[in-house]
Design a protein around this motif. Structure first.
Motif, PDB file in Angstrom:
ATOM      1  N   PRO A 167      -2.450 -12.556 -15.303  1.00  0.00           N
ATOM      2  CA  PRO A 167      -2.553 -12.959 -16.710  1.00  0.00           C
ATOM      3  C   PRO A 167      -3.789 -12.296 -17.308  1.00  0.00           C
ATOM      4  N   HIS A 168      -3.665 -11.763 -18.512  1.00  0.00           N
ATOM      5  CA  HIS A 168      -4.694 -10.841 -18.993  1.00  0.00           C
ATOM      6  C   HIS A 168      -5.051 -11.142 -20.441  1.00  0.00           C
ATOM      7  N   VAL A 169      -6.352 -11.178 -20.728  1.00  0.00           N
ATOM      8  CA  VAL A 169      -6.851 -11.352 -22.087  1.00  0.00           C
ATOM      9  C   VAL A 169      -7.834 -10.229 -22.382  1.00  0.00           C
ATOM     10  N   ASN A 170      -7.540  -9.432 -23.399  1.00  0.00           N
ATOM     11  CA  ASN A 170      -8.446  -8.364 -23.833  1.00  0.00           C
ATOM     12  C   ASN A 170      -9.346  -8.887 -24.942  1.00  0.00           C
ATOM     13  N   VAL A 171     -10.634  -8.616 -24.830  1.00  0.00           N
ATOM     14  CA  VAL A 171     -11.616  -9.198 -25.745  1.00  0.00           C
ATOM     15  C   VAL A 171     -12.491  -8.099 -26.347  1.00  0.00           C
ATOM     16  N   LEU A 172     -12.598  -8.094 -27.666  1.00  0.00           N
ATOM     17  CA  LEU A 172     -13.592  -7.250 -28.343  1.00  0.00           C
ATOM     18  C   LEU A 172     -14.904  -8.027 -28.354  1.00  0.00           C
ATOM     19  N   SER A 173     -15.827  -7.637 -27.483  1.00  0.00           N
ATOM     20  CA  SER A 173     -17.087  -8.367 -27.338  1.00  0.00           C
ATOM     21  C   SER A 173     -18.117  -7.882 -28.362  1.00  0.00           C
ATOM     22  N   LYS A 174     -19.204  -8.627 -28.461  1.00  0.00           N
ATOM     23  CA  LYS A 174     -20.310  -8.316 -29.385  1.00  0.00           C
ATOM     24  C   LYS A 174     -19.806  -8.177 -30.822  1.00  0.00           C
ATOM     25  N   ILE A 175     -18.831  -9.003 -31.178  1.00  0.00           N
ATOM     26  CA  ILE A 175     -18.240  -8.897 -32.507  1.00  0.00           C
ATOM     27  C   ILE A 175     -19.244  -9.264 -33.592  1.00  0.00           C
ATOM     28  N   ASP A 176     -20.311  -9.979 -33.229  1.00  0.00           N
ATOM     29  CA  ASP A 176     -21.340 -10.315 -34.208  1.00  0.00           C
ATOM     30  C   ASP A 176     -22.106  -9.091 -34.676  1.00  0.00           C
ATOM     31  N   LEU A 177     -21.988  -7.986 -33.929  1.00  0.00           N
ATOM     32  CA  LEU A 177     -22.690  -6.754 -34.305  1.00  0.00           C
ATOM     33  C   LEU A 177     -21.790  -5.751 -35.015  1.00  0.00           C
ATOM     34  N   GLY A 179     -20.666  -5.389 -37.940  1.00  0.00           N
ATOM     35  CA  GLY A 179     -21.100  -4.915 -39.244  1.00  0.00           C
ATOM     36  C   GLY A 179     -22.198  -3.874 -39.173  1.00  0.00           C
ATOM     37  N   SER A 180     -22.953  -3.854 -38.072  1.00  0.00           N
ATOM     38  CA  SER A 180     -24.073  -2.905 -37.945  1.00  0.00           C
ATOM     39  C   SER A 180     -23.641  -1.551 -37.409  1.00  0.00           C
ATOM     40  N   TYR A 181     -22.380  -1.438 -36.962  1.00  0.00           N
ATOM     41  CA  TYR A 181     -21.916  -0.178 -36.394  1.00  0.00           C
ATOM     42  C   TYR A 181     -21.398   0.788 -37.450  1.00  0.00           C
ATOM     43  N   GLY A 182     -21.278   0.340 -38.690  1.00  0.00           N
ATOM     44  CA  GLY A 182     -20.702   1.173 -39.734  1.00  0.00           C
ATOM     45  C   GLY A 182     -19.374   0.604 -40.186  1.00  0.00           C
ATOM     46  N   LYS A 183     -18.912   1.077 -41.325  1.00  0.00           N
ATOM     47  CA  LYS A 183     -17.688   0.546 -41.905  1.00  0.00           C
ATOM     48  C   LYS A 183     -16.476   1.006 -41.108  1.00  0.00           C
ATOM     49  N   LEU A 184     -15.566   0.077 -40.820  1.00  0.00           N
ATOM     50  CA  LEU A 184     -14.344   0.410 -40.101  1.00  0.00           C
ATOM     51  C   LEU A 184     -13.374   1.138 -41.031  1.00  0.00           C
ATOM     52  N   ALA A 185     -12.563   2.006 -40.444  1.00  0.00           N
ATOM     53  CA  ALA A 185     -11.571   2.750 -41.235  1.00  0.00           C
ATOM     54  C   ALA A 185     -10.477   1.832 -41.762  1.00  0.00           C
ATOM     55  N   PHE A 186     -10.193   0.735 -41.032  1.00  0.00           N
ATOM     56  CA  PHE A 186      -9.145  -0.202 -41.424  1.00  0.00           C
ATOM     57  C   PHE A 186      -9.677  -1.620 -41.289  1.00  0.00           C
ATOM     58  N   ALA A 284     -10.011 -13.164 -39.696  1.00  0.00           N
ATOM     59  CA  ALA A 284     -10.551 -13.442 -41.023  1.00  0.00           C
ATOM     60  C   ALA A 284     -11.946 -14.064 -40.953  1.00  0.00           C
ATOM     61  N   ALA A 285     -12.121 -15.021 -40.047  1.00  0.00           N
ATOM     62  CA  ALA A 285     -13.427 -15.666 -39.939  1.00  0.00           C
ATOM     63  C   ALA A 285     -14.497 -14.678 -39.489  1.00  0.00           C
ATOM     64  N   VAL A 286     -14.122 -13.760 -38.630  1.00  0.00           N
ATOM     65  CA  VAL A 286     -15.067 -12.739 -38.166  1.00  0.00           C
ATOM     66  C   VAL A 286     -15.486 -11.844 -39.319  1.00  0.00           C
ATOM     67  N   GLN A 287     -14.503 -11.415 -40.117  1.00  0.00           N
ATOM     68  CA  GLN A 287     -14.826 -10.556 -41.255  1.00  0.00           C
ATOM     69  C   GLN A 287     -15.729 -11.276 -42.253  1.00  0.00           C
ATOM     70  N   GLU A 288     -15.454 -12.558 -42.494  1.00  0.00           N
ATOM     71  CA  GLU A 288     -16.273 -13.314 -43.430  1.00  0.00           C
ATOM     72  C   GLU A 288     -17.700 -13.483 -42.919  1.00  0.00           C
ATOM     73  N   LYS A 289     -17.824 -13.714 -41.615  1.00  0.00           N
ATOM     74  CA  LYS A 289     -19.132 -14.046 -41.051  1.00  0.00           C
ATOM     75  C   LYS A 289     -19.992 -12.814 -40.800  1.00  0.00           C
ATOM     76  N   TYR A 290     -19.375 -11.729 -40.285  1.00  0.00           N
ATOM     77  CA  TYR A 290     -20.167 -10.595 -39.814  1.00  0.00           C
ATOM     78  C   TYR A 290     -20.004  -9.319 -40.624  1.00  0.00           C
ATOM     79  N   MET A 291     -18.988  -9.272 -41.497  1.00  0.00           N
ATOM     80  CA  MET A 291     -18.739  -8.028 -42.221  1.00  0.00           C
ATOM     81  C   MET A 291     -18.872  -8.193 -43.727  1.00  0.00           C
TER      82      MET A 291
END
Length: 298
Positions: A167-177, A179-186, A284-291
């Motif tokens: 059973p597998h869960v893929n996670v985008l870690s350090k999501i709080d950062l 916004g500091s990496y630059g604007k995403l293309a999408f 959505a919550a991630v975008q509101e909080k960190y982006m």
């Protein structure tokens, strides 16, 4: 039966920090947690581990003795662990009665989608100790900022899922950062849901390094979409809501919430069985909080 997580991912994706934070979170929920360090190169642990592979073998001893580099040394250590699986089983047996187990693995990705020793070790433990494990693969969210790196992360995730057979869960870690990496293309949901990858072709063609490999990249994207297995959740390890949502997902994937084990009503109602607006919390919550700040600046 015993439940737990197999924490994997490339170097720098935050595996050790994840194990430390997840252990503290689960402990606050009332679970007894044991961390098993199976990284023979990790000699600066921020957590107290119940089992440490360095008691069996150390990378710093293997490399000079066998004239191996770091990668070859890690492969040797995993093969040595497989041959001495009895040692690990004996260390784990005292924990089986009432512990939730976190396995902290090395960051060498070849161990999880090419080499068989890690898979064999886990398979033997699952069969002999009746473990129920979920593979949690951490991918640094900054890879989303570069289309080529994102495709590489997708291919790594897919290959690992097929090879590990857990059973597998893929996670985008350090999501709080993010916004500091630059604007995403999408929008972020493009990356978490792995939507139509053909939209990446335009951005790849703008990179002179990637343009010459456009056809190869297109074929790789086609393979990823044909399997249609990969998606991501997001994680800020310092945000209890973010960690709690991930725990719900993991508990469902390895069957923890369906087991007959004794657990407090508080834990089950608030974490394991409680409903969550998953798409909102994941994207959505991630975008509101960190982006939000980044969009305001634009």
């Amino acid at each position: 039966m015993v439940f737990g997580q197999v924490v994997i991912g490339p170097p720098g994706s935050g595996k050790t920090t994840y194990c430390n934070g997840m252990s503290q979170f689960l402990s606050l929920m009332g679970r007894k947690v044991a961390i098993v360090n199976l990284d023979p190169a990790n000699d600066a642990l921020p957590y107290e581990c119940a089992v440490n592979i360095e008691e069996l073998i150390k990378l710093e001893d293997v490399m000079p003795e066998h004239s191996l580099g770091p990668n070859g040394g890690l492969v040797y250590c995993m093969e040595y662990l497989e041959k001495n699986i009895d040692w690990l089983e004996s260390k784990l047996k005292p924990l089986l009665k009432d512990h939730y187990i976190l396995f902290d693995f090395p960051g060498q990705v070849e161990l999880f989608f090419i080499h068989d020793s890690t898979k064999n070790v886990l398979t033997k433990l699952i069969k002999s100790l009746n473990l129920r494990l979920t593979a949690v693969q951490l991918i640094d969210s900054h890879l989303c900022c570069d289309p080529g790196n994102y495709v590489s992360a997708l291919l790594l995730s897919l290959s690992t899922m097929l090879h590990m057979e857990l059973p597998h869960v893929n996670v985008l870690s350090k999501i709080d950062l993010i916004g500091s990496y630059g604007k995403l293309a999408f929008n972020l949901d493009f990356y978490t849901d792995v939507q139509d990858l053909s939209y990446l072709e335009h951005h790849l063609s703008q990179d002179p390094r990637a343009a010459k490999y456009r056809k190869l990249t297109k074929e790789l994207c086609s393979v990823i979409e044909d399997y249609s297995l990969v998606n991501f959740t997001t994680l800020d390890i310092q945000d209890k809501e973010s960690v709690g949502d991930l725990v719900k997902l993991i508990d469902k994937s390895n069957g923890y919430i369906f087991s007959g084990i004794d657990a407090s009503v508080v834990e089950y109602s608030k974490i394991a069985i409680g409903q969550t607006d998953w798409d909102y919390n994941r994207v959505a919550a991630v975008q509101e909080k960190y982006m939000e700040d980044e969009e305001t600046q634009d």
